[in-house]
Each structure stands twice: as C-alpha cells, then as structure tokens.
Enzyme design. Structure first.
Site: not given
Lengths: 309, 259
Positions: A261, A283
């Site tokens: 992302c 993440c």
C-alpha cells in the site's frame, strides 16, 4: 444467602441473538464471574496502571493464547457490540480467527475486520494504526503483567516497590542497554509510566505503538489470565515511556515503505519471499493496509511481483 | 540538637527467635565519623544485632533512633516503611559479607554503582556514567571493567564494588558485616586500607561486625565484645584488646594465632 439477580445483558442477549450455540451463558462466562471481573476492571480504571488481582477462570484454550484478554472481553461485551480481534496486527491469524469465532458462537455478536466499525478490539502485540475513538475499548492480551519481573523475581518485593514508587531498577535495565549497545535496545514491552504514578508493562507491543497509548481517547484494558491480573489505562491518560534525558525514547523507523500500500507511517513486517533471502516489507496492520489499497494507494509490489498484487 | 549529638542511639535492644535469644539488652551510641567494632564468636548475636540496628529486622524490644539530616532524631522502626527504605538507600550503606547479597549480579558494575542514583531520580545517563567511573576509581578498580558483570570479578573486587555502590550517595552511616572474611590476607590488607582511607576522608560513621580482631584493631575506634547475645565488655579498641577485663575477652585475645 442472597438471591442471584439475573443480569439484564444475559436475558436480552438470549432474545436478540439466534445464531449463538445452546448450553452456554452469554459470552461463555457465568454472570457471577463477569461481575467479579467487572469489579476488578472498575478498580483498575480508578487506579491507572495498578495491577488488580482477579480470580482468573479456566478457559477453553491454553494459557498464553489470550485467556486474560478473553475474560476481560467477555466481561465487557454486550449483544450490540461489534468485535474485532487482531494478532500481530492481522485479523486472519489462528489466534485472532479463533477468538473471534469463539465470541460469535458464545455471544452471537457481530464481528468485523474493520477498525472503525469495531466497538471492542481485542489485541495481541499491536495497537491498530487507525486512531481509536471514545466509543471503542481496546483489550490487550498480556503474558507477563509485572514490568519489574525480570529484575526482581519476588512478587512480595515487586508489590512493595510499586507501593513505594521504587522504580530505580527499571532505569538500571535501560542503563545496561546503553552501556552495552550505545542505545536503548528494548524494542517491545517497553516500560511506561501511567499518569505519573505506576510503571506498567504495555504487553508485548512494539515500542512503535507506545506513543499511541498516550492520551488515547479509547479505554485500554489489560488482562493476564495465567498471572491473574487486570490493569487499565482510562481514556485521555498520560502514558510516558521511560528514558534518560540524554537518551530520549525513540520509535523504530524503516527506510522502506509498505510494498502493498506504500504506507510510510505504519509498523512494517519483514517478509522473506524466497529461499534466496529476498524480502519485502508490508504493513503489520492488515486492515490499515487493505483500507489504503481500497483508497487507491499502491506500493512498489515487492521484489518478485513486478507490480502490486 | 547539635553536631555533637549521637548519630545512632540504640537502647535496650533485644531480639528473640522464638525461645532462642539472638541478642539481649544491647545499648550504645554512635557519633558522626566514629567506627564501632562488634566482635564475638559465631552465634554470639553479632549479625542479629547488625540487622536490627540497620533497619533490616524489627527487634522484639528496644529502640533504634537515628539523627537524620532534615527532621531531627527519629525512631527507625517508628517511621513509615517508605521513609525507612529511602533512608537505607541514601543516608545509609550496608556492605554484606557475601557480595552476592549486596550486588545485582545480572547487571554490570557501572549499573550497580549507578542504581542508587537512579533510585533517587537521576535521569541523565552521562552523569550516572561519570559518577560510576569516579567511584570505581576511588575504590581502586580497573575502569576498563565497568561494563563487566560482577560475577566475573574476584572476591576482593566484588567487595570493592559493593563499597562503591554504597558510597555513591554519600551516606553518613555504613554497616559492614564481615567485610573481609573469605578473602586472602593480602587482599584483606589492601581492602582494609581502602576502607580506612575512605571512612577517614569522608567522615563516615561505621558499625563493623567481624570475628577478626585484626580488622577491628585496624578500623575501629571503639569495640564491643559479645557473647551469648550479651555485650560482655566495651571500650576503646586498644584498651579492650591490650587490657581485656572479661574472661571471655581474655580468651578471645589470647586465641589469636601468632605468625
């Protein structure tokens, strides 16, 4: 003997939910146990950071898998709550999936992966990246609630040290880090001082998450099942990480961004992707990462992909 | 209250372990800068007495009063535990016979010396480090070993470290329980020399418990001889050792092996 008054939560729950399995009380624990745990929670909220002993029950999963967190969640959850469970930031790990399913079955509550939709978030090892609000409760699973345990093995002595605010040894351990490595190397379960009084173990969250605890709008509850302790940080309470004047507290940083992302502000996990030692960073908070990707953010896709997947 | 008042006053101190008597009706005064030796054979109540007067064990009867820097003379067992523990780690020092009782074995020498400073609120790593270096020098230890664990030190060095760790807050009163026993004689001699030098130059009052008459001859100004929990003789060290009056003291003095 006193008569047992039926708890309102129990009766409304029975009517409201059909999906949950028969033969168990709402949210598995009996009402007397929940009352006992709620009393411990109230005391813990009244004395931020103080470890309140409670009569931890045998749970249908082994110690170390979140028995403390589950009991706290069971005591505060109601039929209208929406539960999210994360383990190492992810919603889809064994521990998280099973605890979520446990409450879906025994309490019939709605569950979610989305941080913003949840009213109760039970966590192990992370605080969600999305800031929490006043309407949410964060429940931590805690293996060792006593921050002084590594330095002082006697329980009678650590209690006395808390009572008398004798926290010098905590800095002795930080001193050792600097003397040996030139900096404070402790990277998780980093000791904090709550409301200027009690030194508290924030459970094994990375120190990256410590600043999020400070003046957090959500109520933070900590449950340690094996050690039979509950403690809490009420909303908007000061939580300060211990440090030295000339070696201030710092959080981890990464040179890379999330490969999926592109986030540069979240806690990243290192993932080995082949047997040549190639790695990518993603993440650790899976919900945060998905939300960003849905909003159109794209990372460089990692070494092997040739593009986002 | 003046500077001439005693620092420590012990009155009628008795301690019993069930029916067994540890020490019986002991009274003494200790003045600032004075070194009091307590000698006696094993089981004579020396260590019991030391534990009672140093705030580690509440005596069955009797009083221990200490003249503090700020609030005058106080009853050691009458004050709150918080205050007593604060006193014990700032204004007092305790040097144990076994260094393992007095040191934190799992942290480095520097952290051992710095612990008391951190306990009273020092939060600057640089200051703590400098202070630790300074004190290791004063007890004649090799600065290069500041980051080593106490377990890697010899017995004599562990005792030096214990002394440095206690003196870092500049206490006015230090209790020593057999500080040199278990060390070989040459190390003993150097350690005694060091203790005598530090105690003299810093003006620290000391209570030294030992069974070694050589140690008290060298260190202490006054001497108490204990037997069966009682003080059988007391006076100036030279006086007691050179002209013992009590039969037990005479026996003790005559038992020293000539070299």
């Amino acid at each position: 003997m006193s008569t047992v008054i039926p708890h309102p939560t129990a009766s409304t729950a029975t009517e409201a939910t059909q999906a949950r399995i028969e033969g168990y009380n709402f949210a598995y624990l009996d009402e007397q146990t929940k009352r006992m745990i709620r009393r411990a929670i109230l005391k813990a909220v009244a004395v931020p950071g103080y470890q309140v002993p409670f009569g931890s029950r045998e749970m249908p999963l082994p110690y170390g898998w979140g028995t403390g967190g589950i009991q706290v969640t069971a005591a505060v959850i109601g039929p209208d709550d929406t539960l999210k469970v994360i383990d190492q930031g992810a919603d889809d790990t064994t521990n998280a999936v099973n605890i979520r399913r446990f409450f879906a079955k025994t309490a019939g509550v709605a569950t979610t992966d989305r941080t913003v939709d949840a009213s109760i978030i039970q966590t192990r090892h992370r605080i969600p990246e999305t800031p929490l609000t006043e309407d949410q409760i964060l429940v931590y699973q805690v293996p060792i609630p006593e921050p002084l345990r590594q330095l002082e093995p006697r329980e009678s002595e650590t209690r006395k040290m808390h009572a008398l605010e004798e926290y010098g040894v905590m800095h002795v351990s930080l001193y050792e880090d600097i003397a040996k490595f030139g900096r404070i190397t402790r990277s998780y379960n980093y000791p904090v001082r709550v409301n200027g009084r009690y030194v508290m173990a924030p459970s094994p969250i990375p120190k990256f998450d410590n600043p999020k605890m400070d003046r957090m709008p959500a109520l933070q509850l900590f449950g340690a099942g094996r050690e039979k302790r509950i403690y809490a940080v009420p909303p908007y309470t000061e939580v300060k990480s211990l440090d030295f004047e000339d070696h201030p507290f710092e959080v981890e940083t990464w040179e890379e961004n999330c490969a999926l992302c592109g986030a540069g502000d979240s806690y990243l996990d290192e993932v080995i992707v082949d047997d040549q030692g190639t790695k990518m960073y993603v993440c650790s908070d899976s919900d945060y990462c998905r939300e960003r990707r849905e909003a159109g953010h794209v990372g460089d896709g990692g070494p092997n992909s040739g593009g986002p997947q | 209250m003046s500077a001439r008042d005693p620092l420590l006053q012990v009155r009628g101190l008795t301690h019993r372990y069930g029916r067994q008597v540890g020490c019986r009706d002991v009274s003494f005064d200790l003045h600032p800068g004075e070194v009091l030796g307590i000698v006696g054979e094993s089981g004579s109540g020396k260590t019991t007495l030391l534990k009672c007067v140093s705030g580690q064990m509440q005596p069955s009867e009797g009083e221990v009063a200490y003249r503090t820097r700020d609030i005058g003379t106080v009853d050691v067992y009458g004050m709150t535990e918080a205050r007593r523990r604060m006193l014990m780690r700032t204004d007092w020092g305790i040097v144990y016979q076994n260094a393992r009782d007095g040191l934190r074995m799992k942290v480095s020498a520097g952290a051992n010396v710095g612990e008391r400073l951190m306990a009273i609120g020092e939060r600057n790593y640089g200051h703590i480090r400098n202070e630790a270096v300074d004190w290791l020098e004063r007890v004649e230890m090799d600065i290069g070993r500041i980051d080593d664990l106490p377990g890697t030190f010899s017995g004599g060095m562990q005792q030096r470290l214990q002394i440095a760790r206690n003196l870092v807050t500049k206490p006015r009163l230090v209790f020593m329980d057999e500080p040199t026993s278990g060390l070989d004689v040459s190390v003993q001699a150097r350690l005694l020399d060091l203790i005598r030098g530090l105690v003299g130059s810093l003006g620290i009052a000391c209570v030294v418990v030992t069974h070694d008459l050589g140690v008290v001859r060298l260190l202490s100004h006054r001497l108490m001889v204990m037997k069966g929990g009682r003080v059988v003789e007391q006076g100036l060290t030279d006086q007691v050792l050179d002209d013992p009056q009590h039969p037990y003291t005479q026996l003790l003095v005559s038992s020293i092996l000539p070299v």
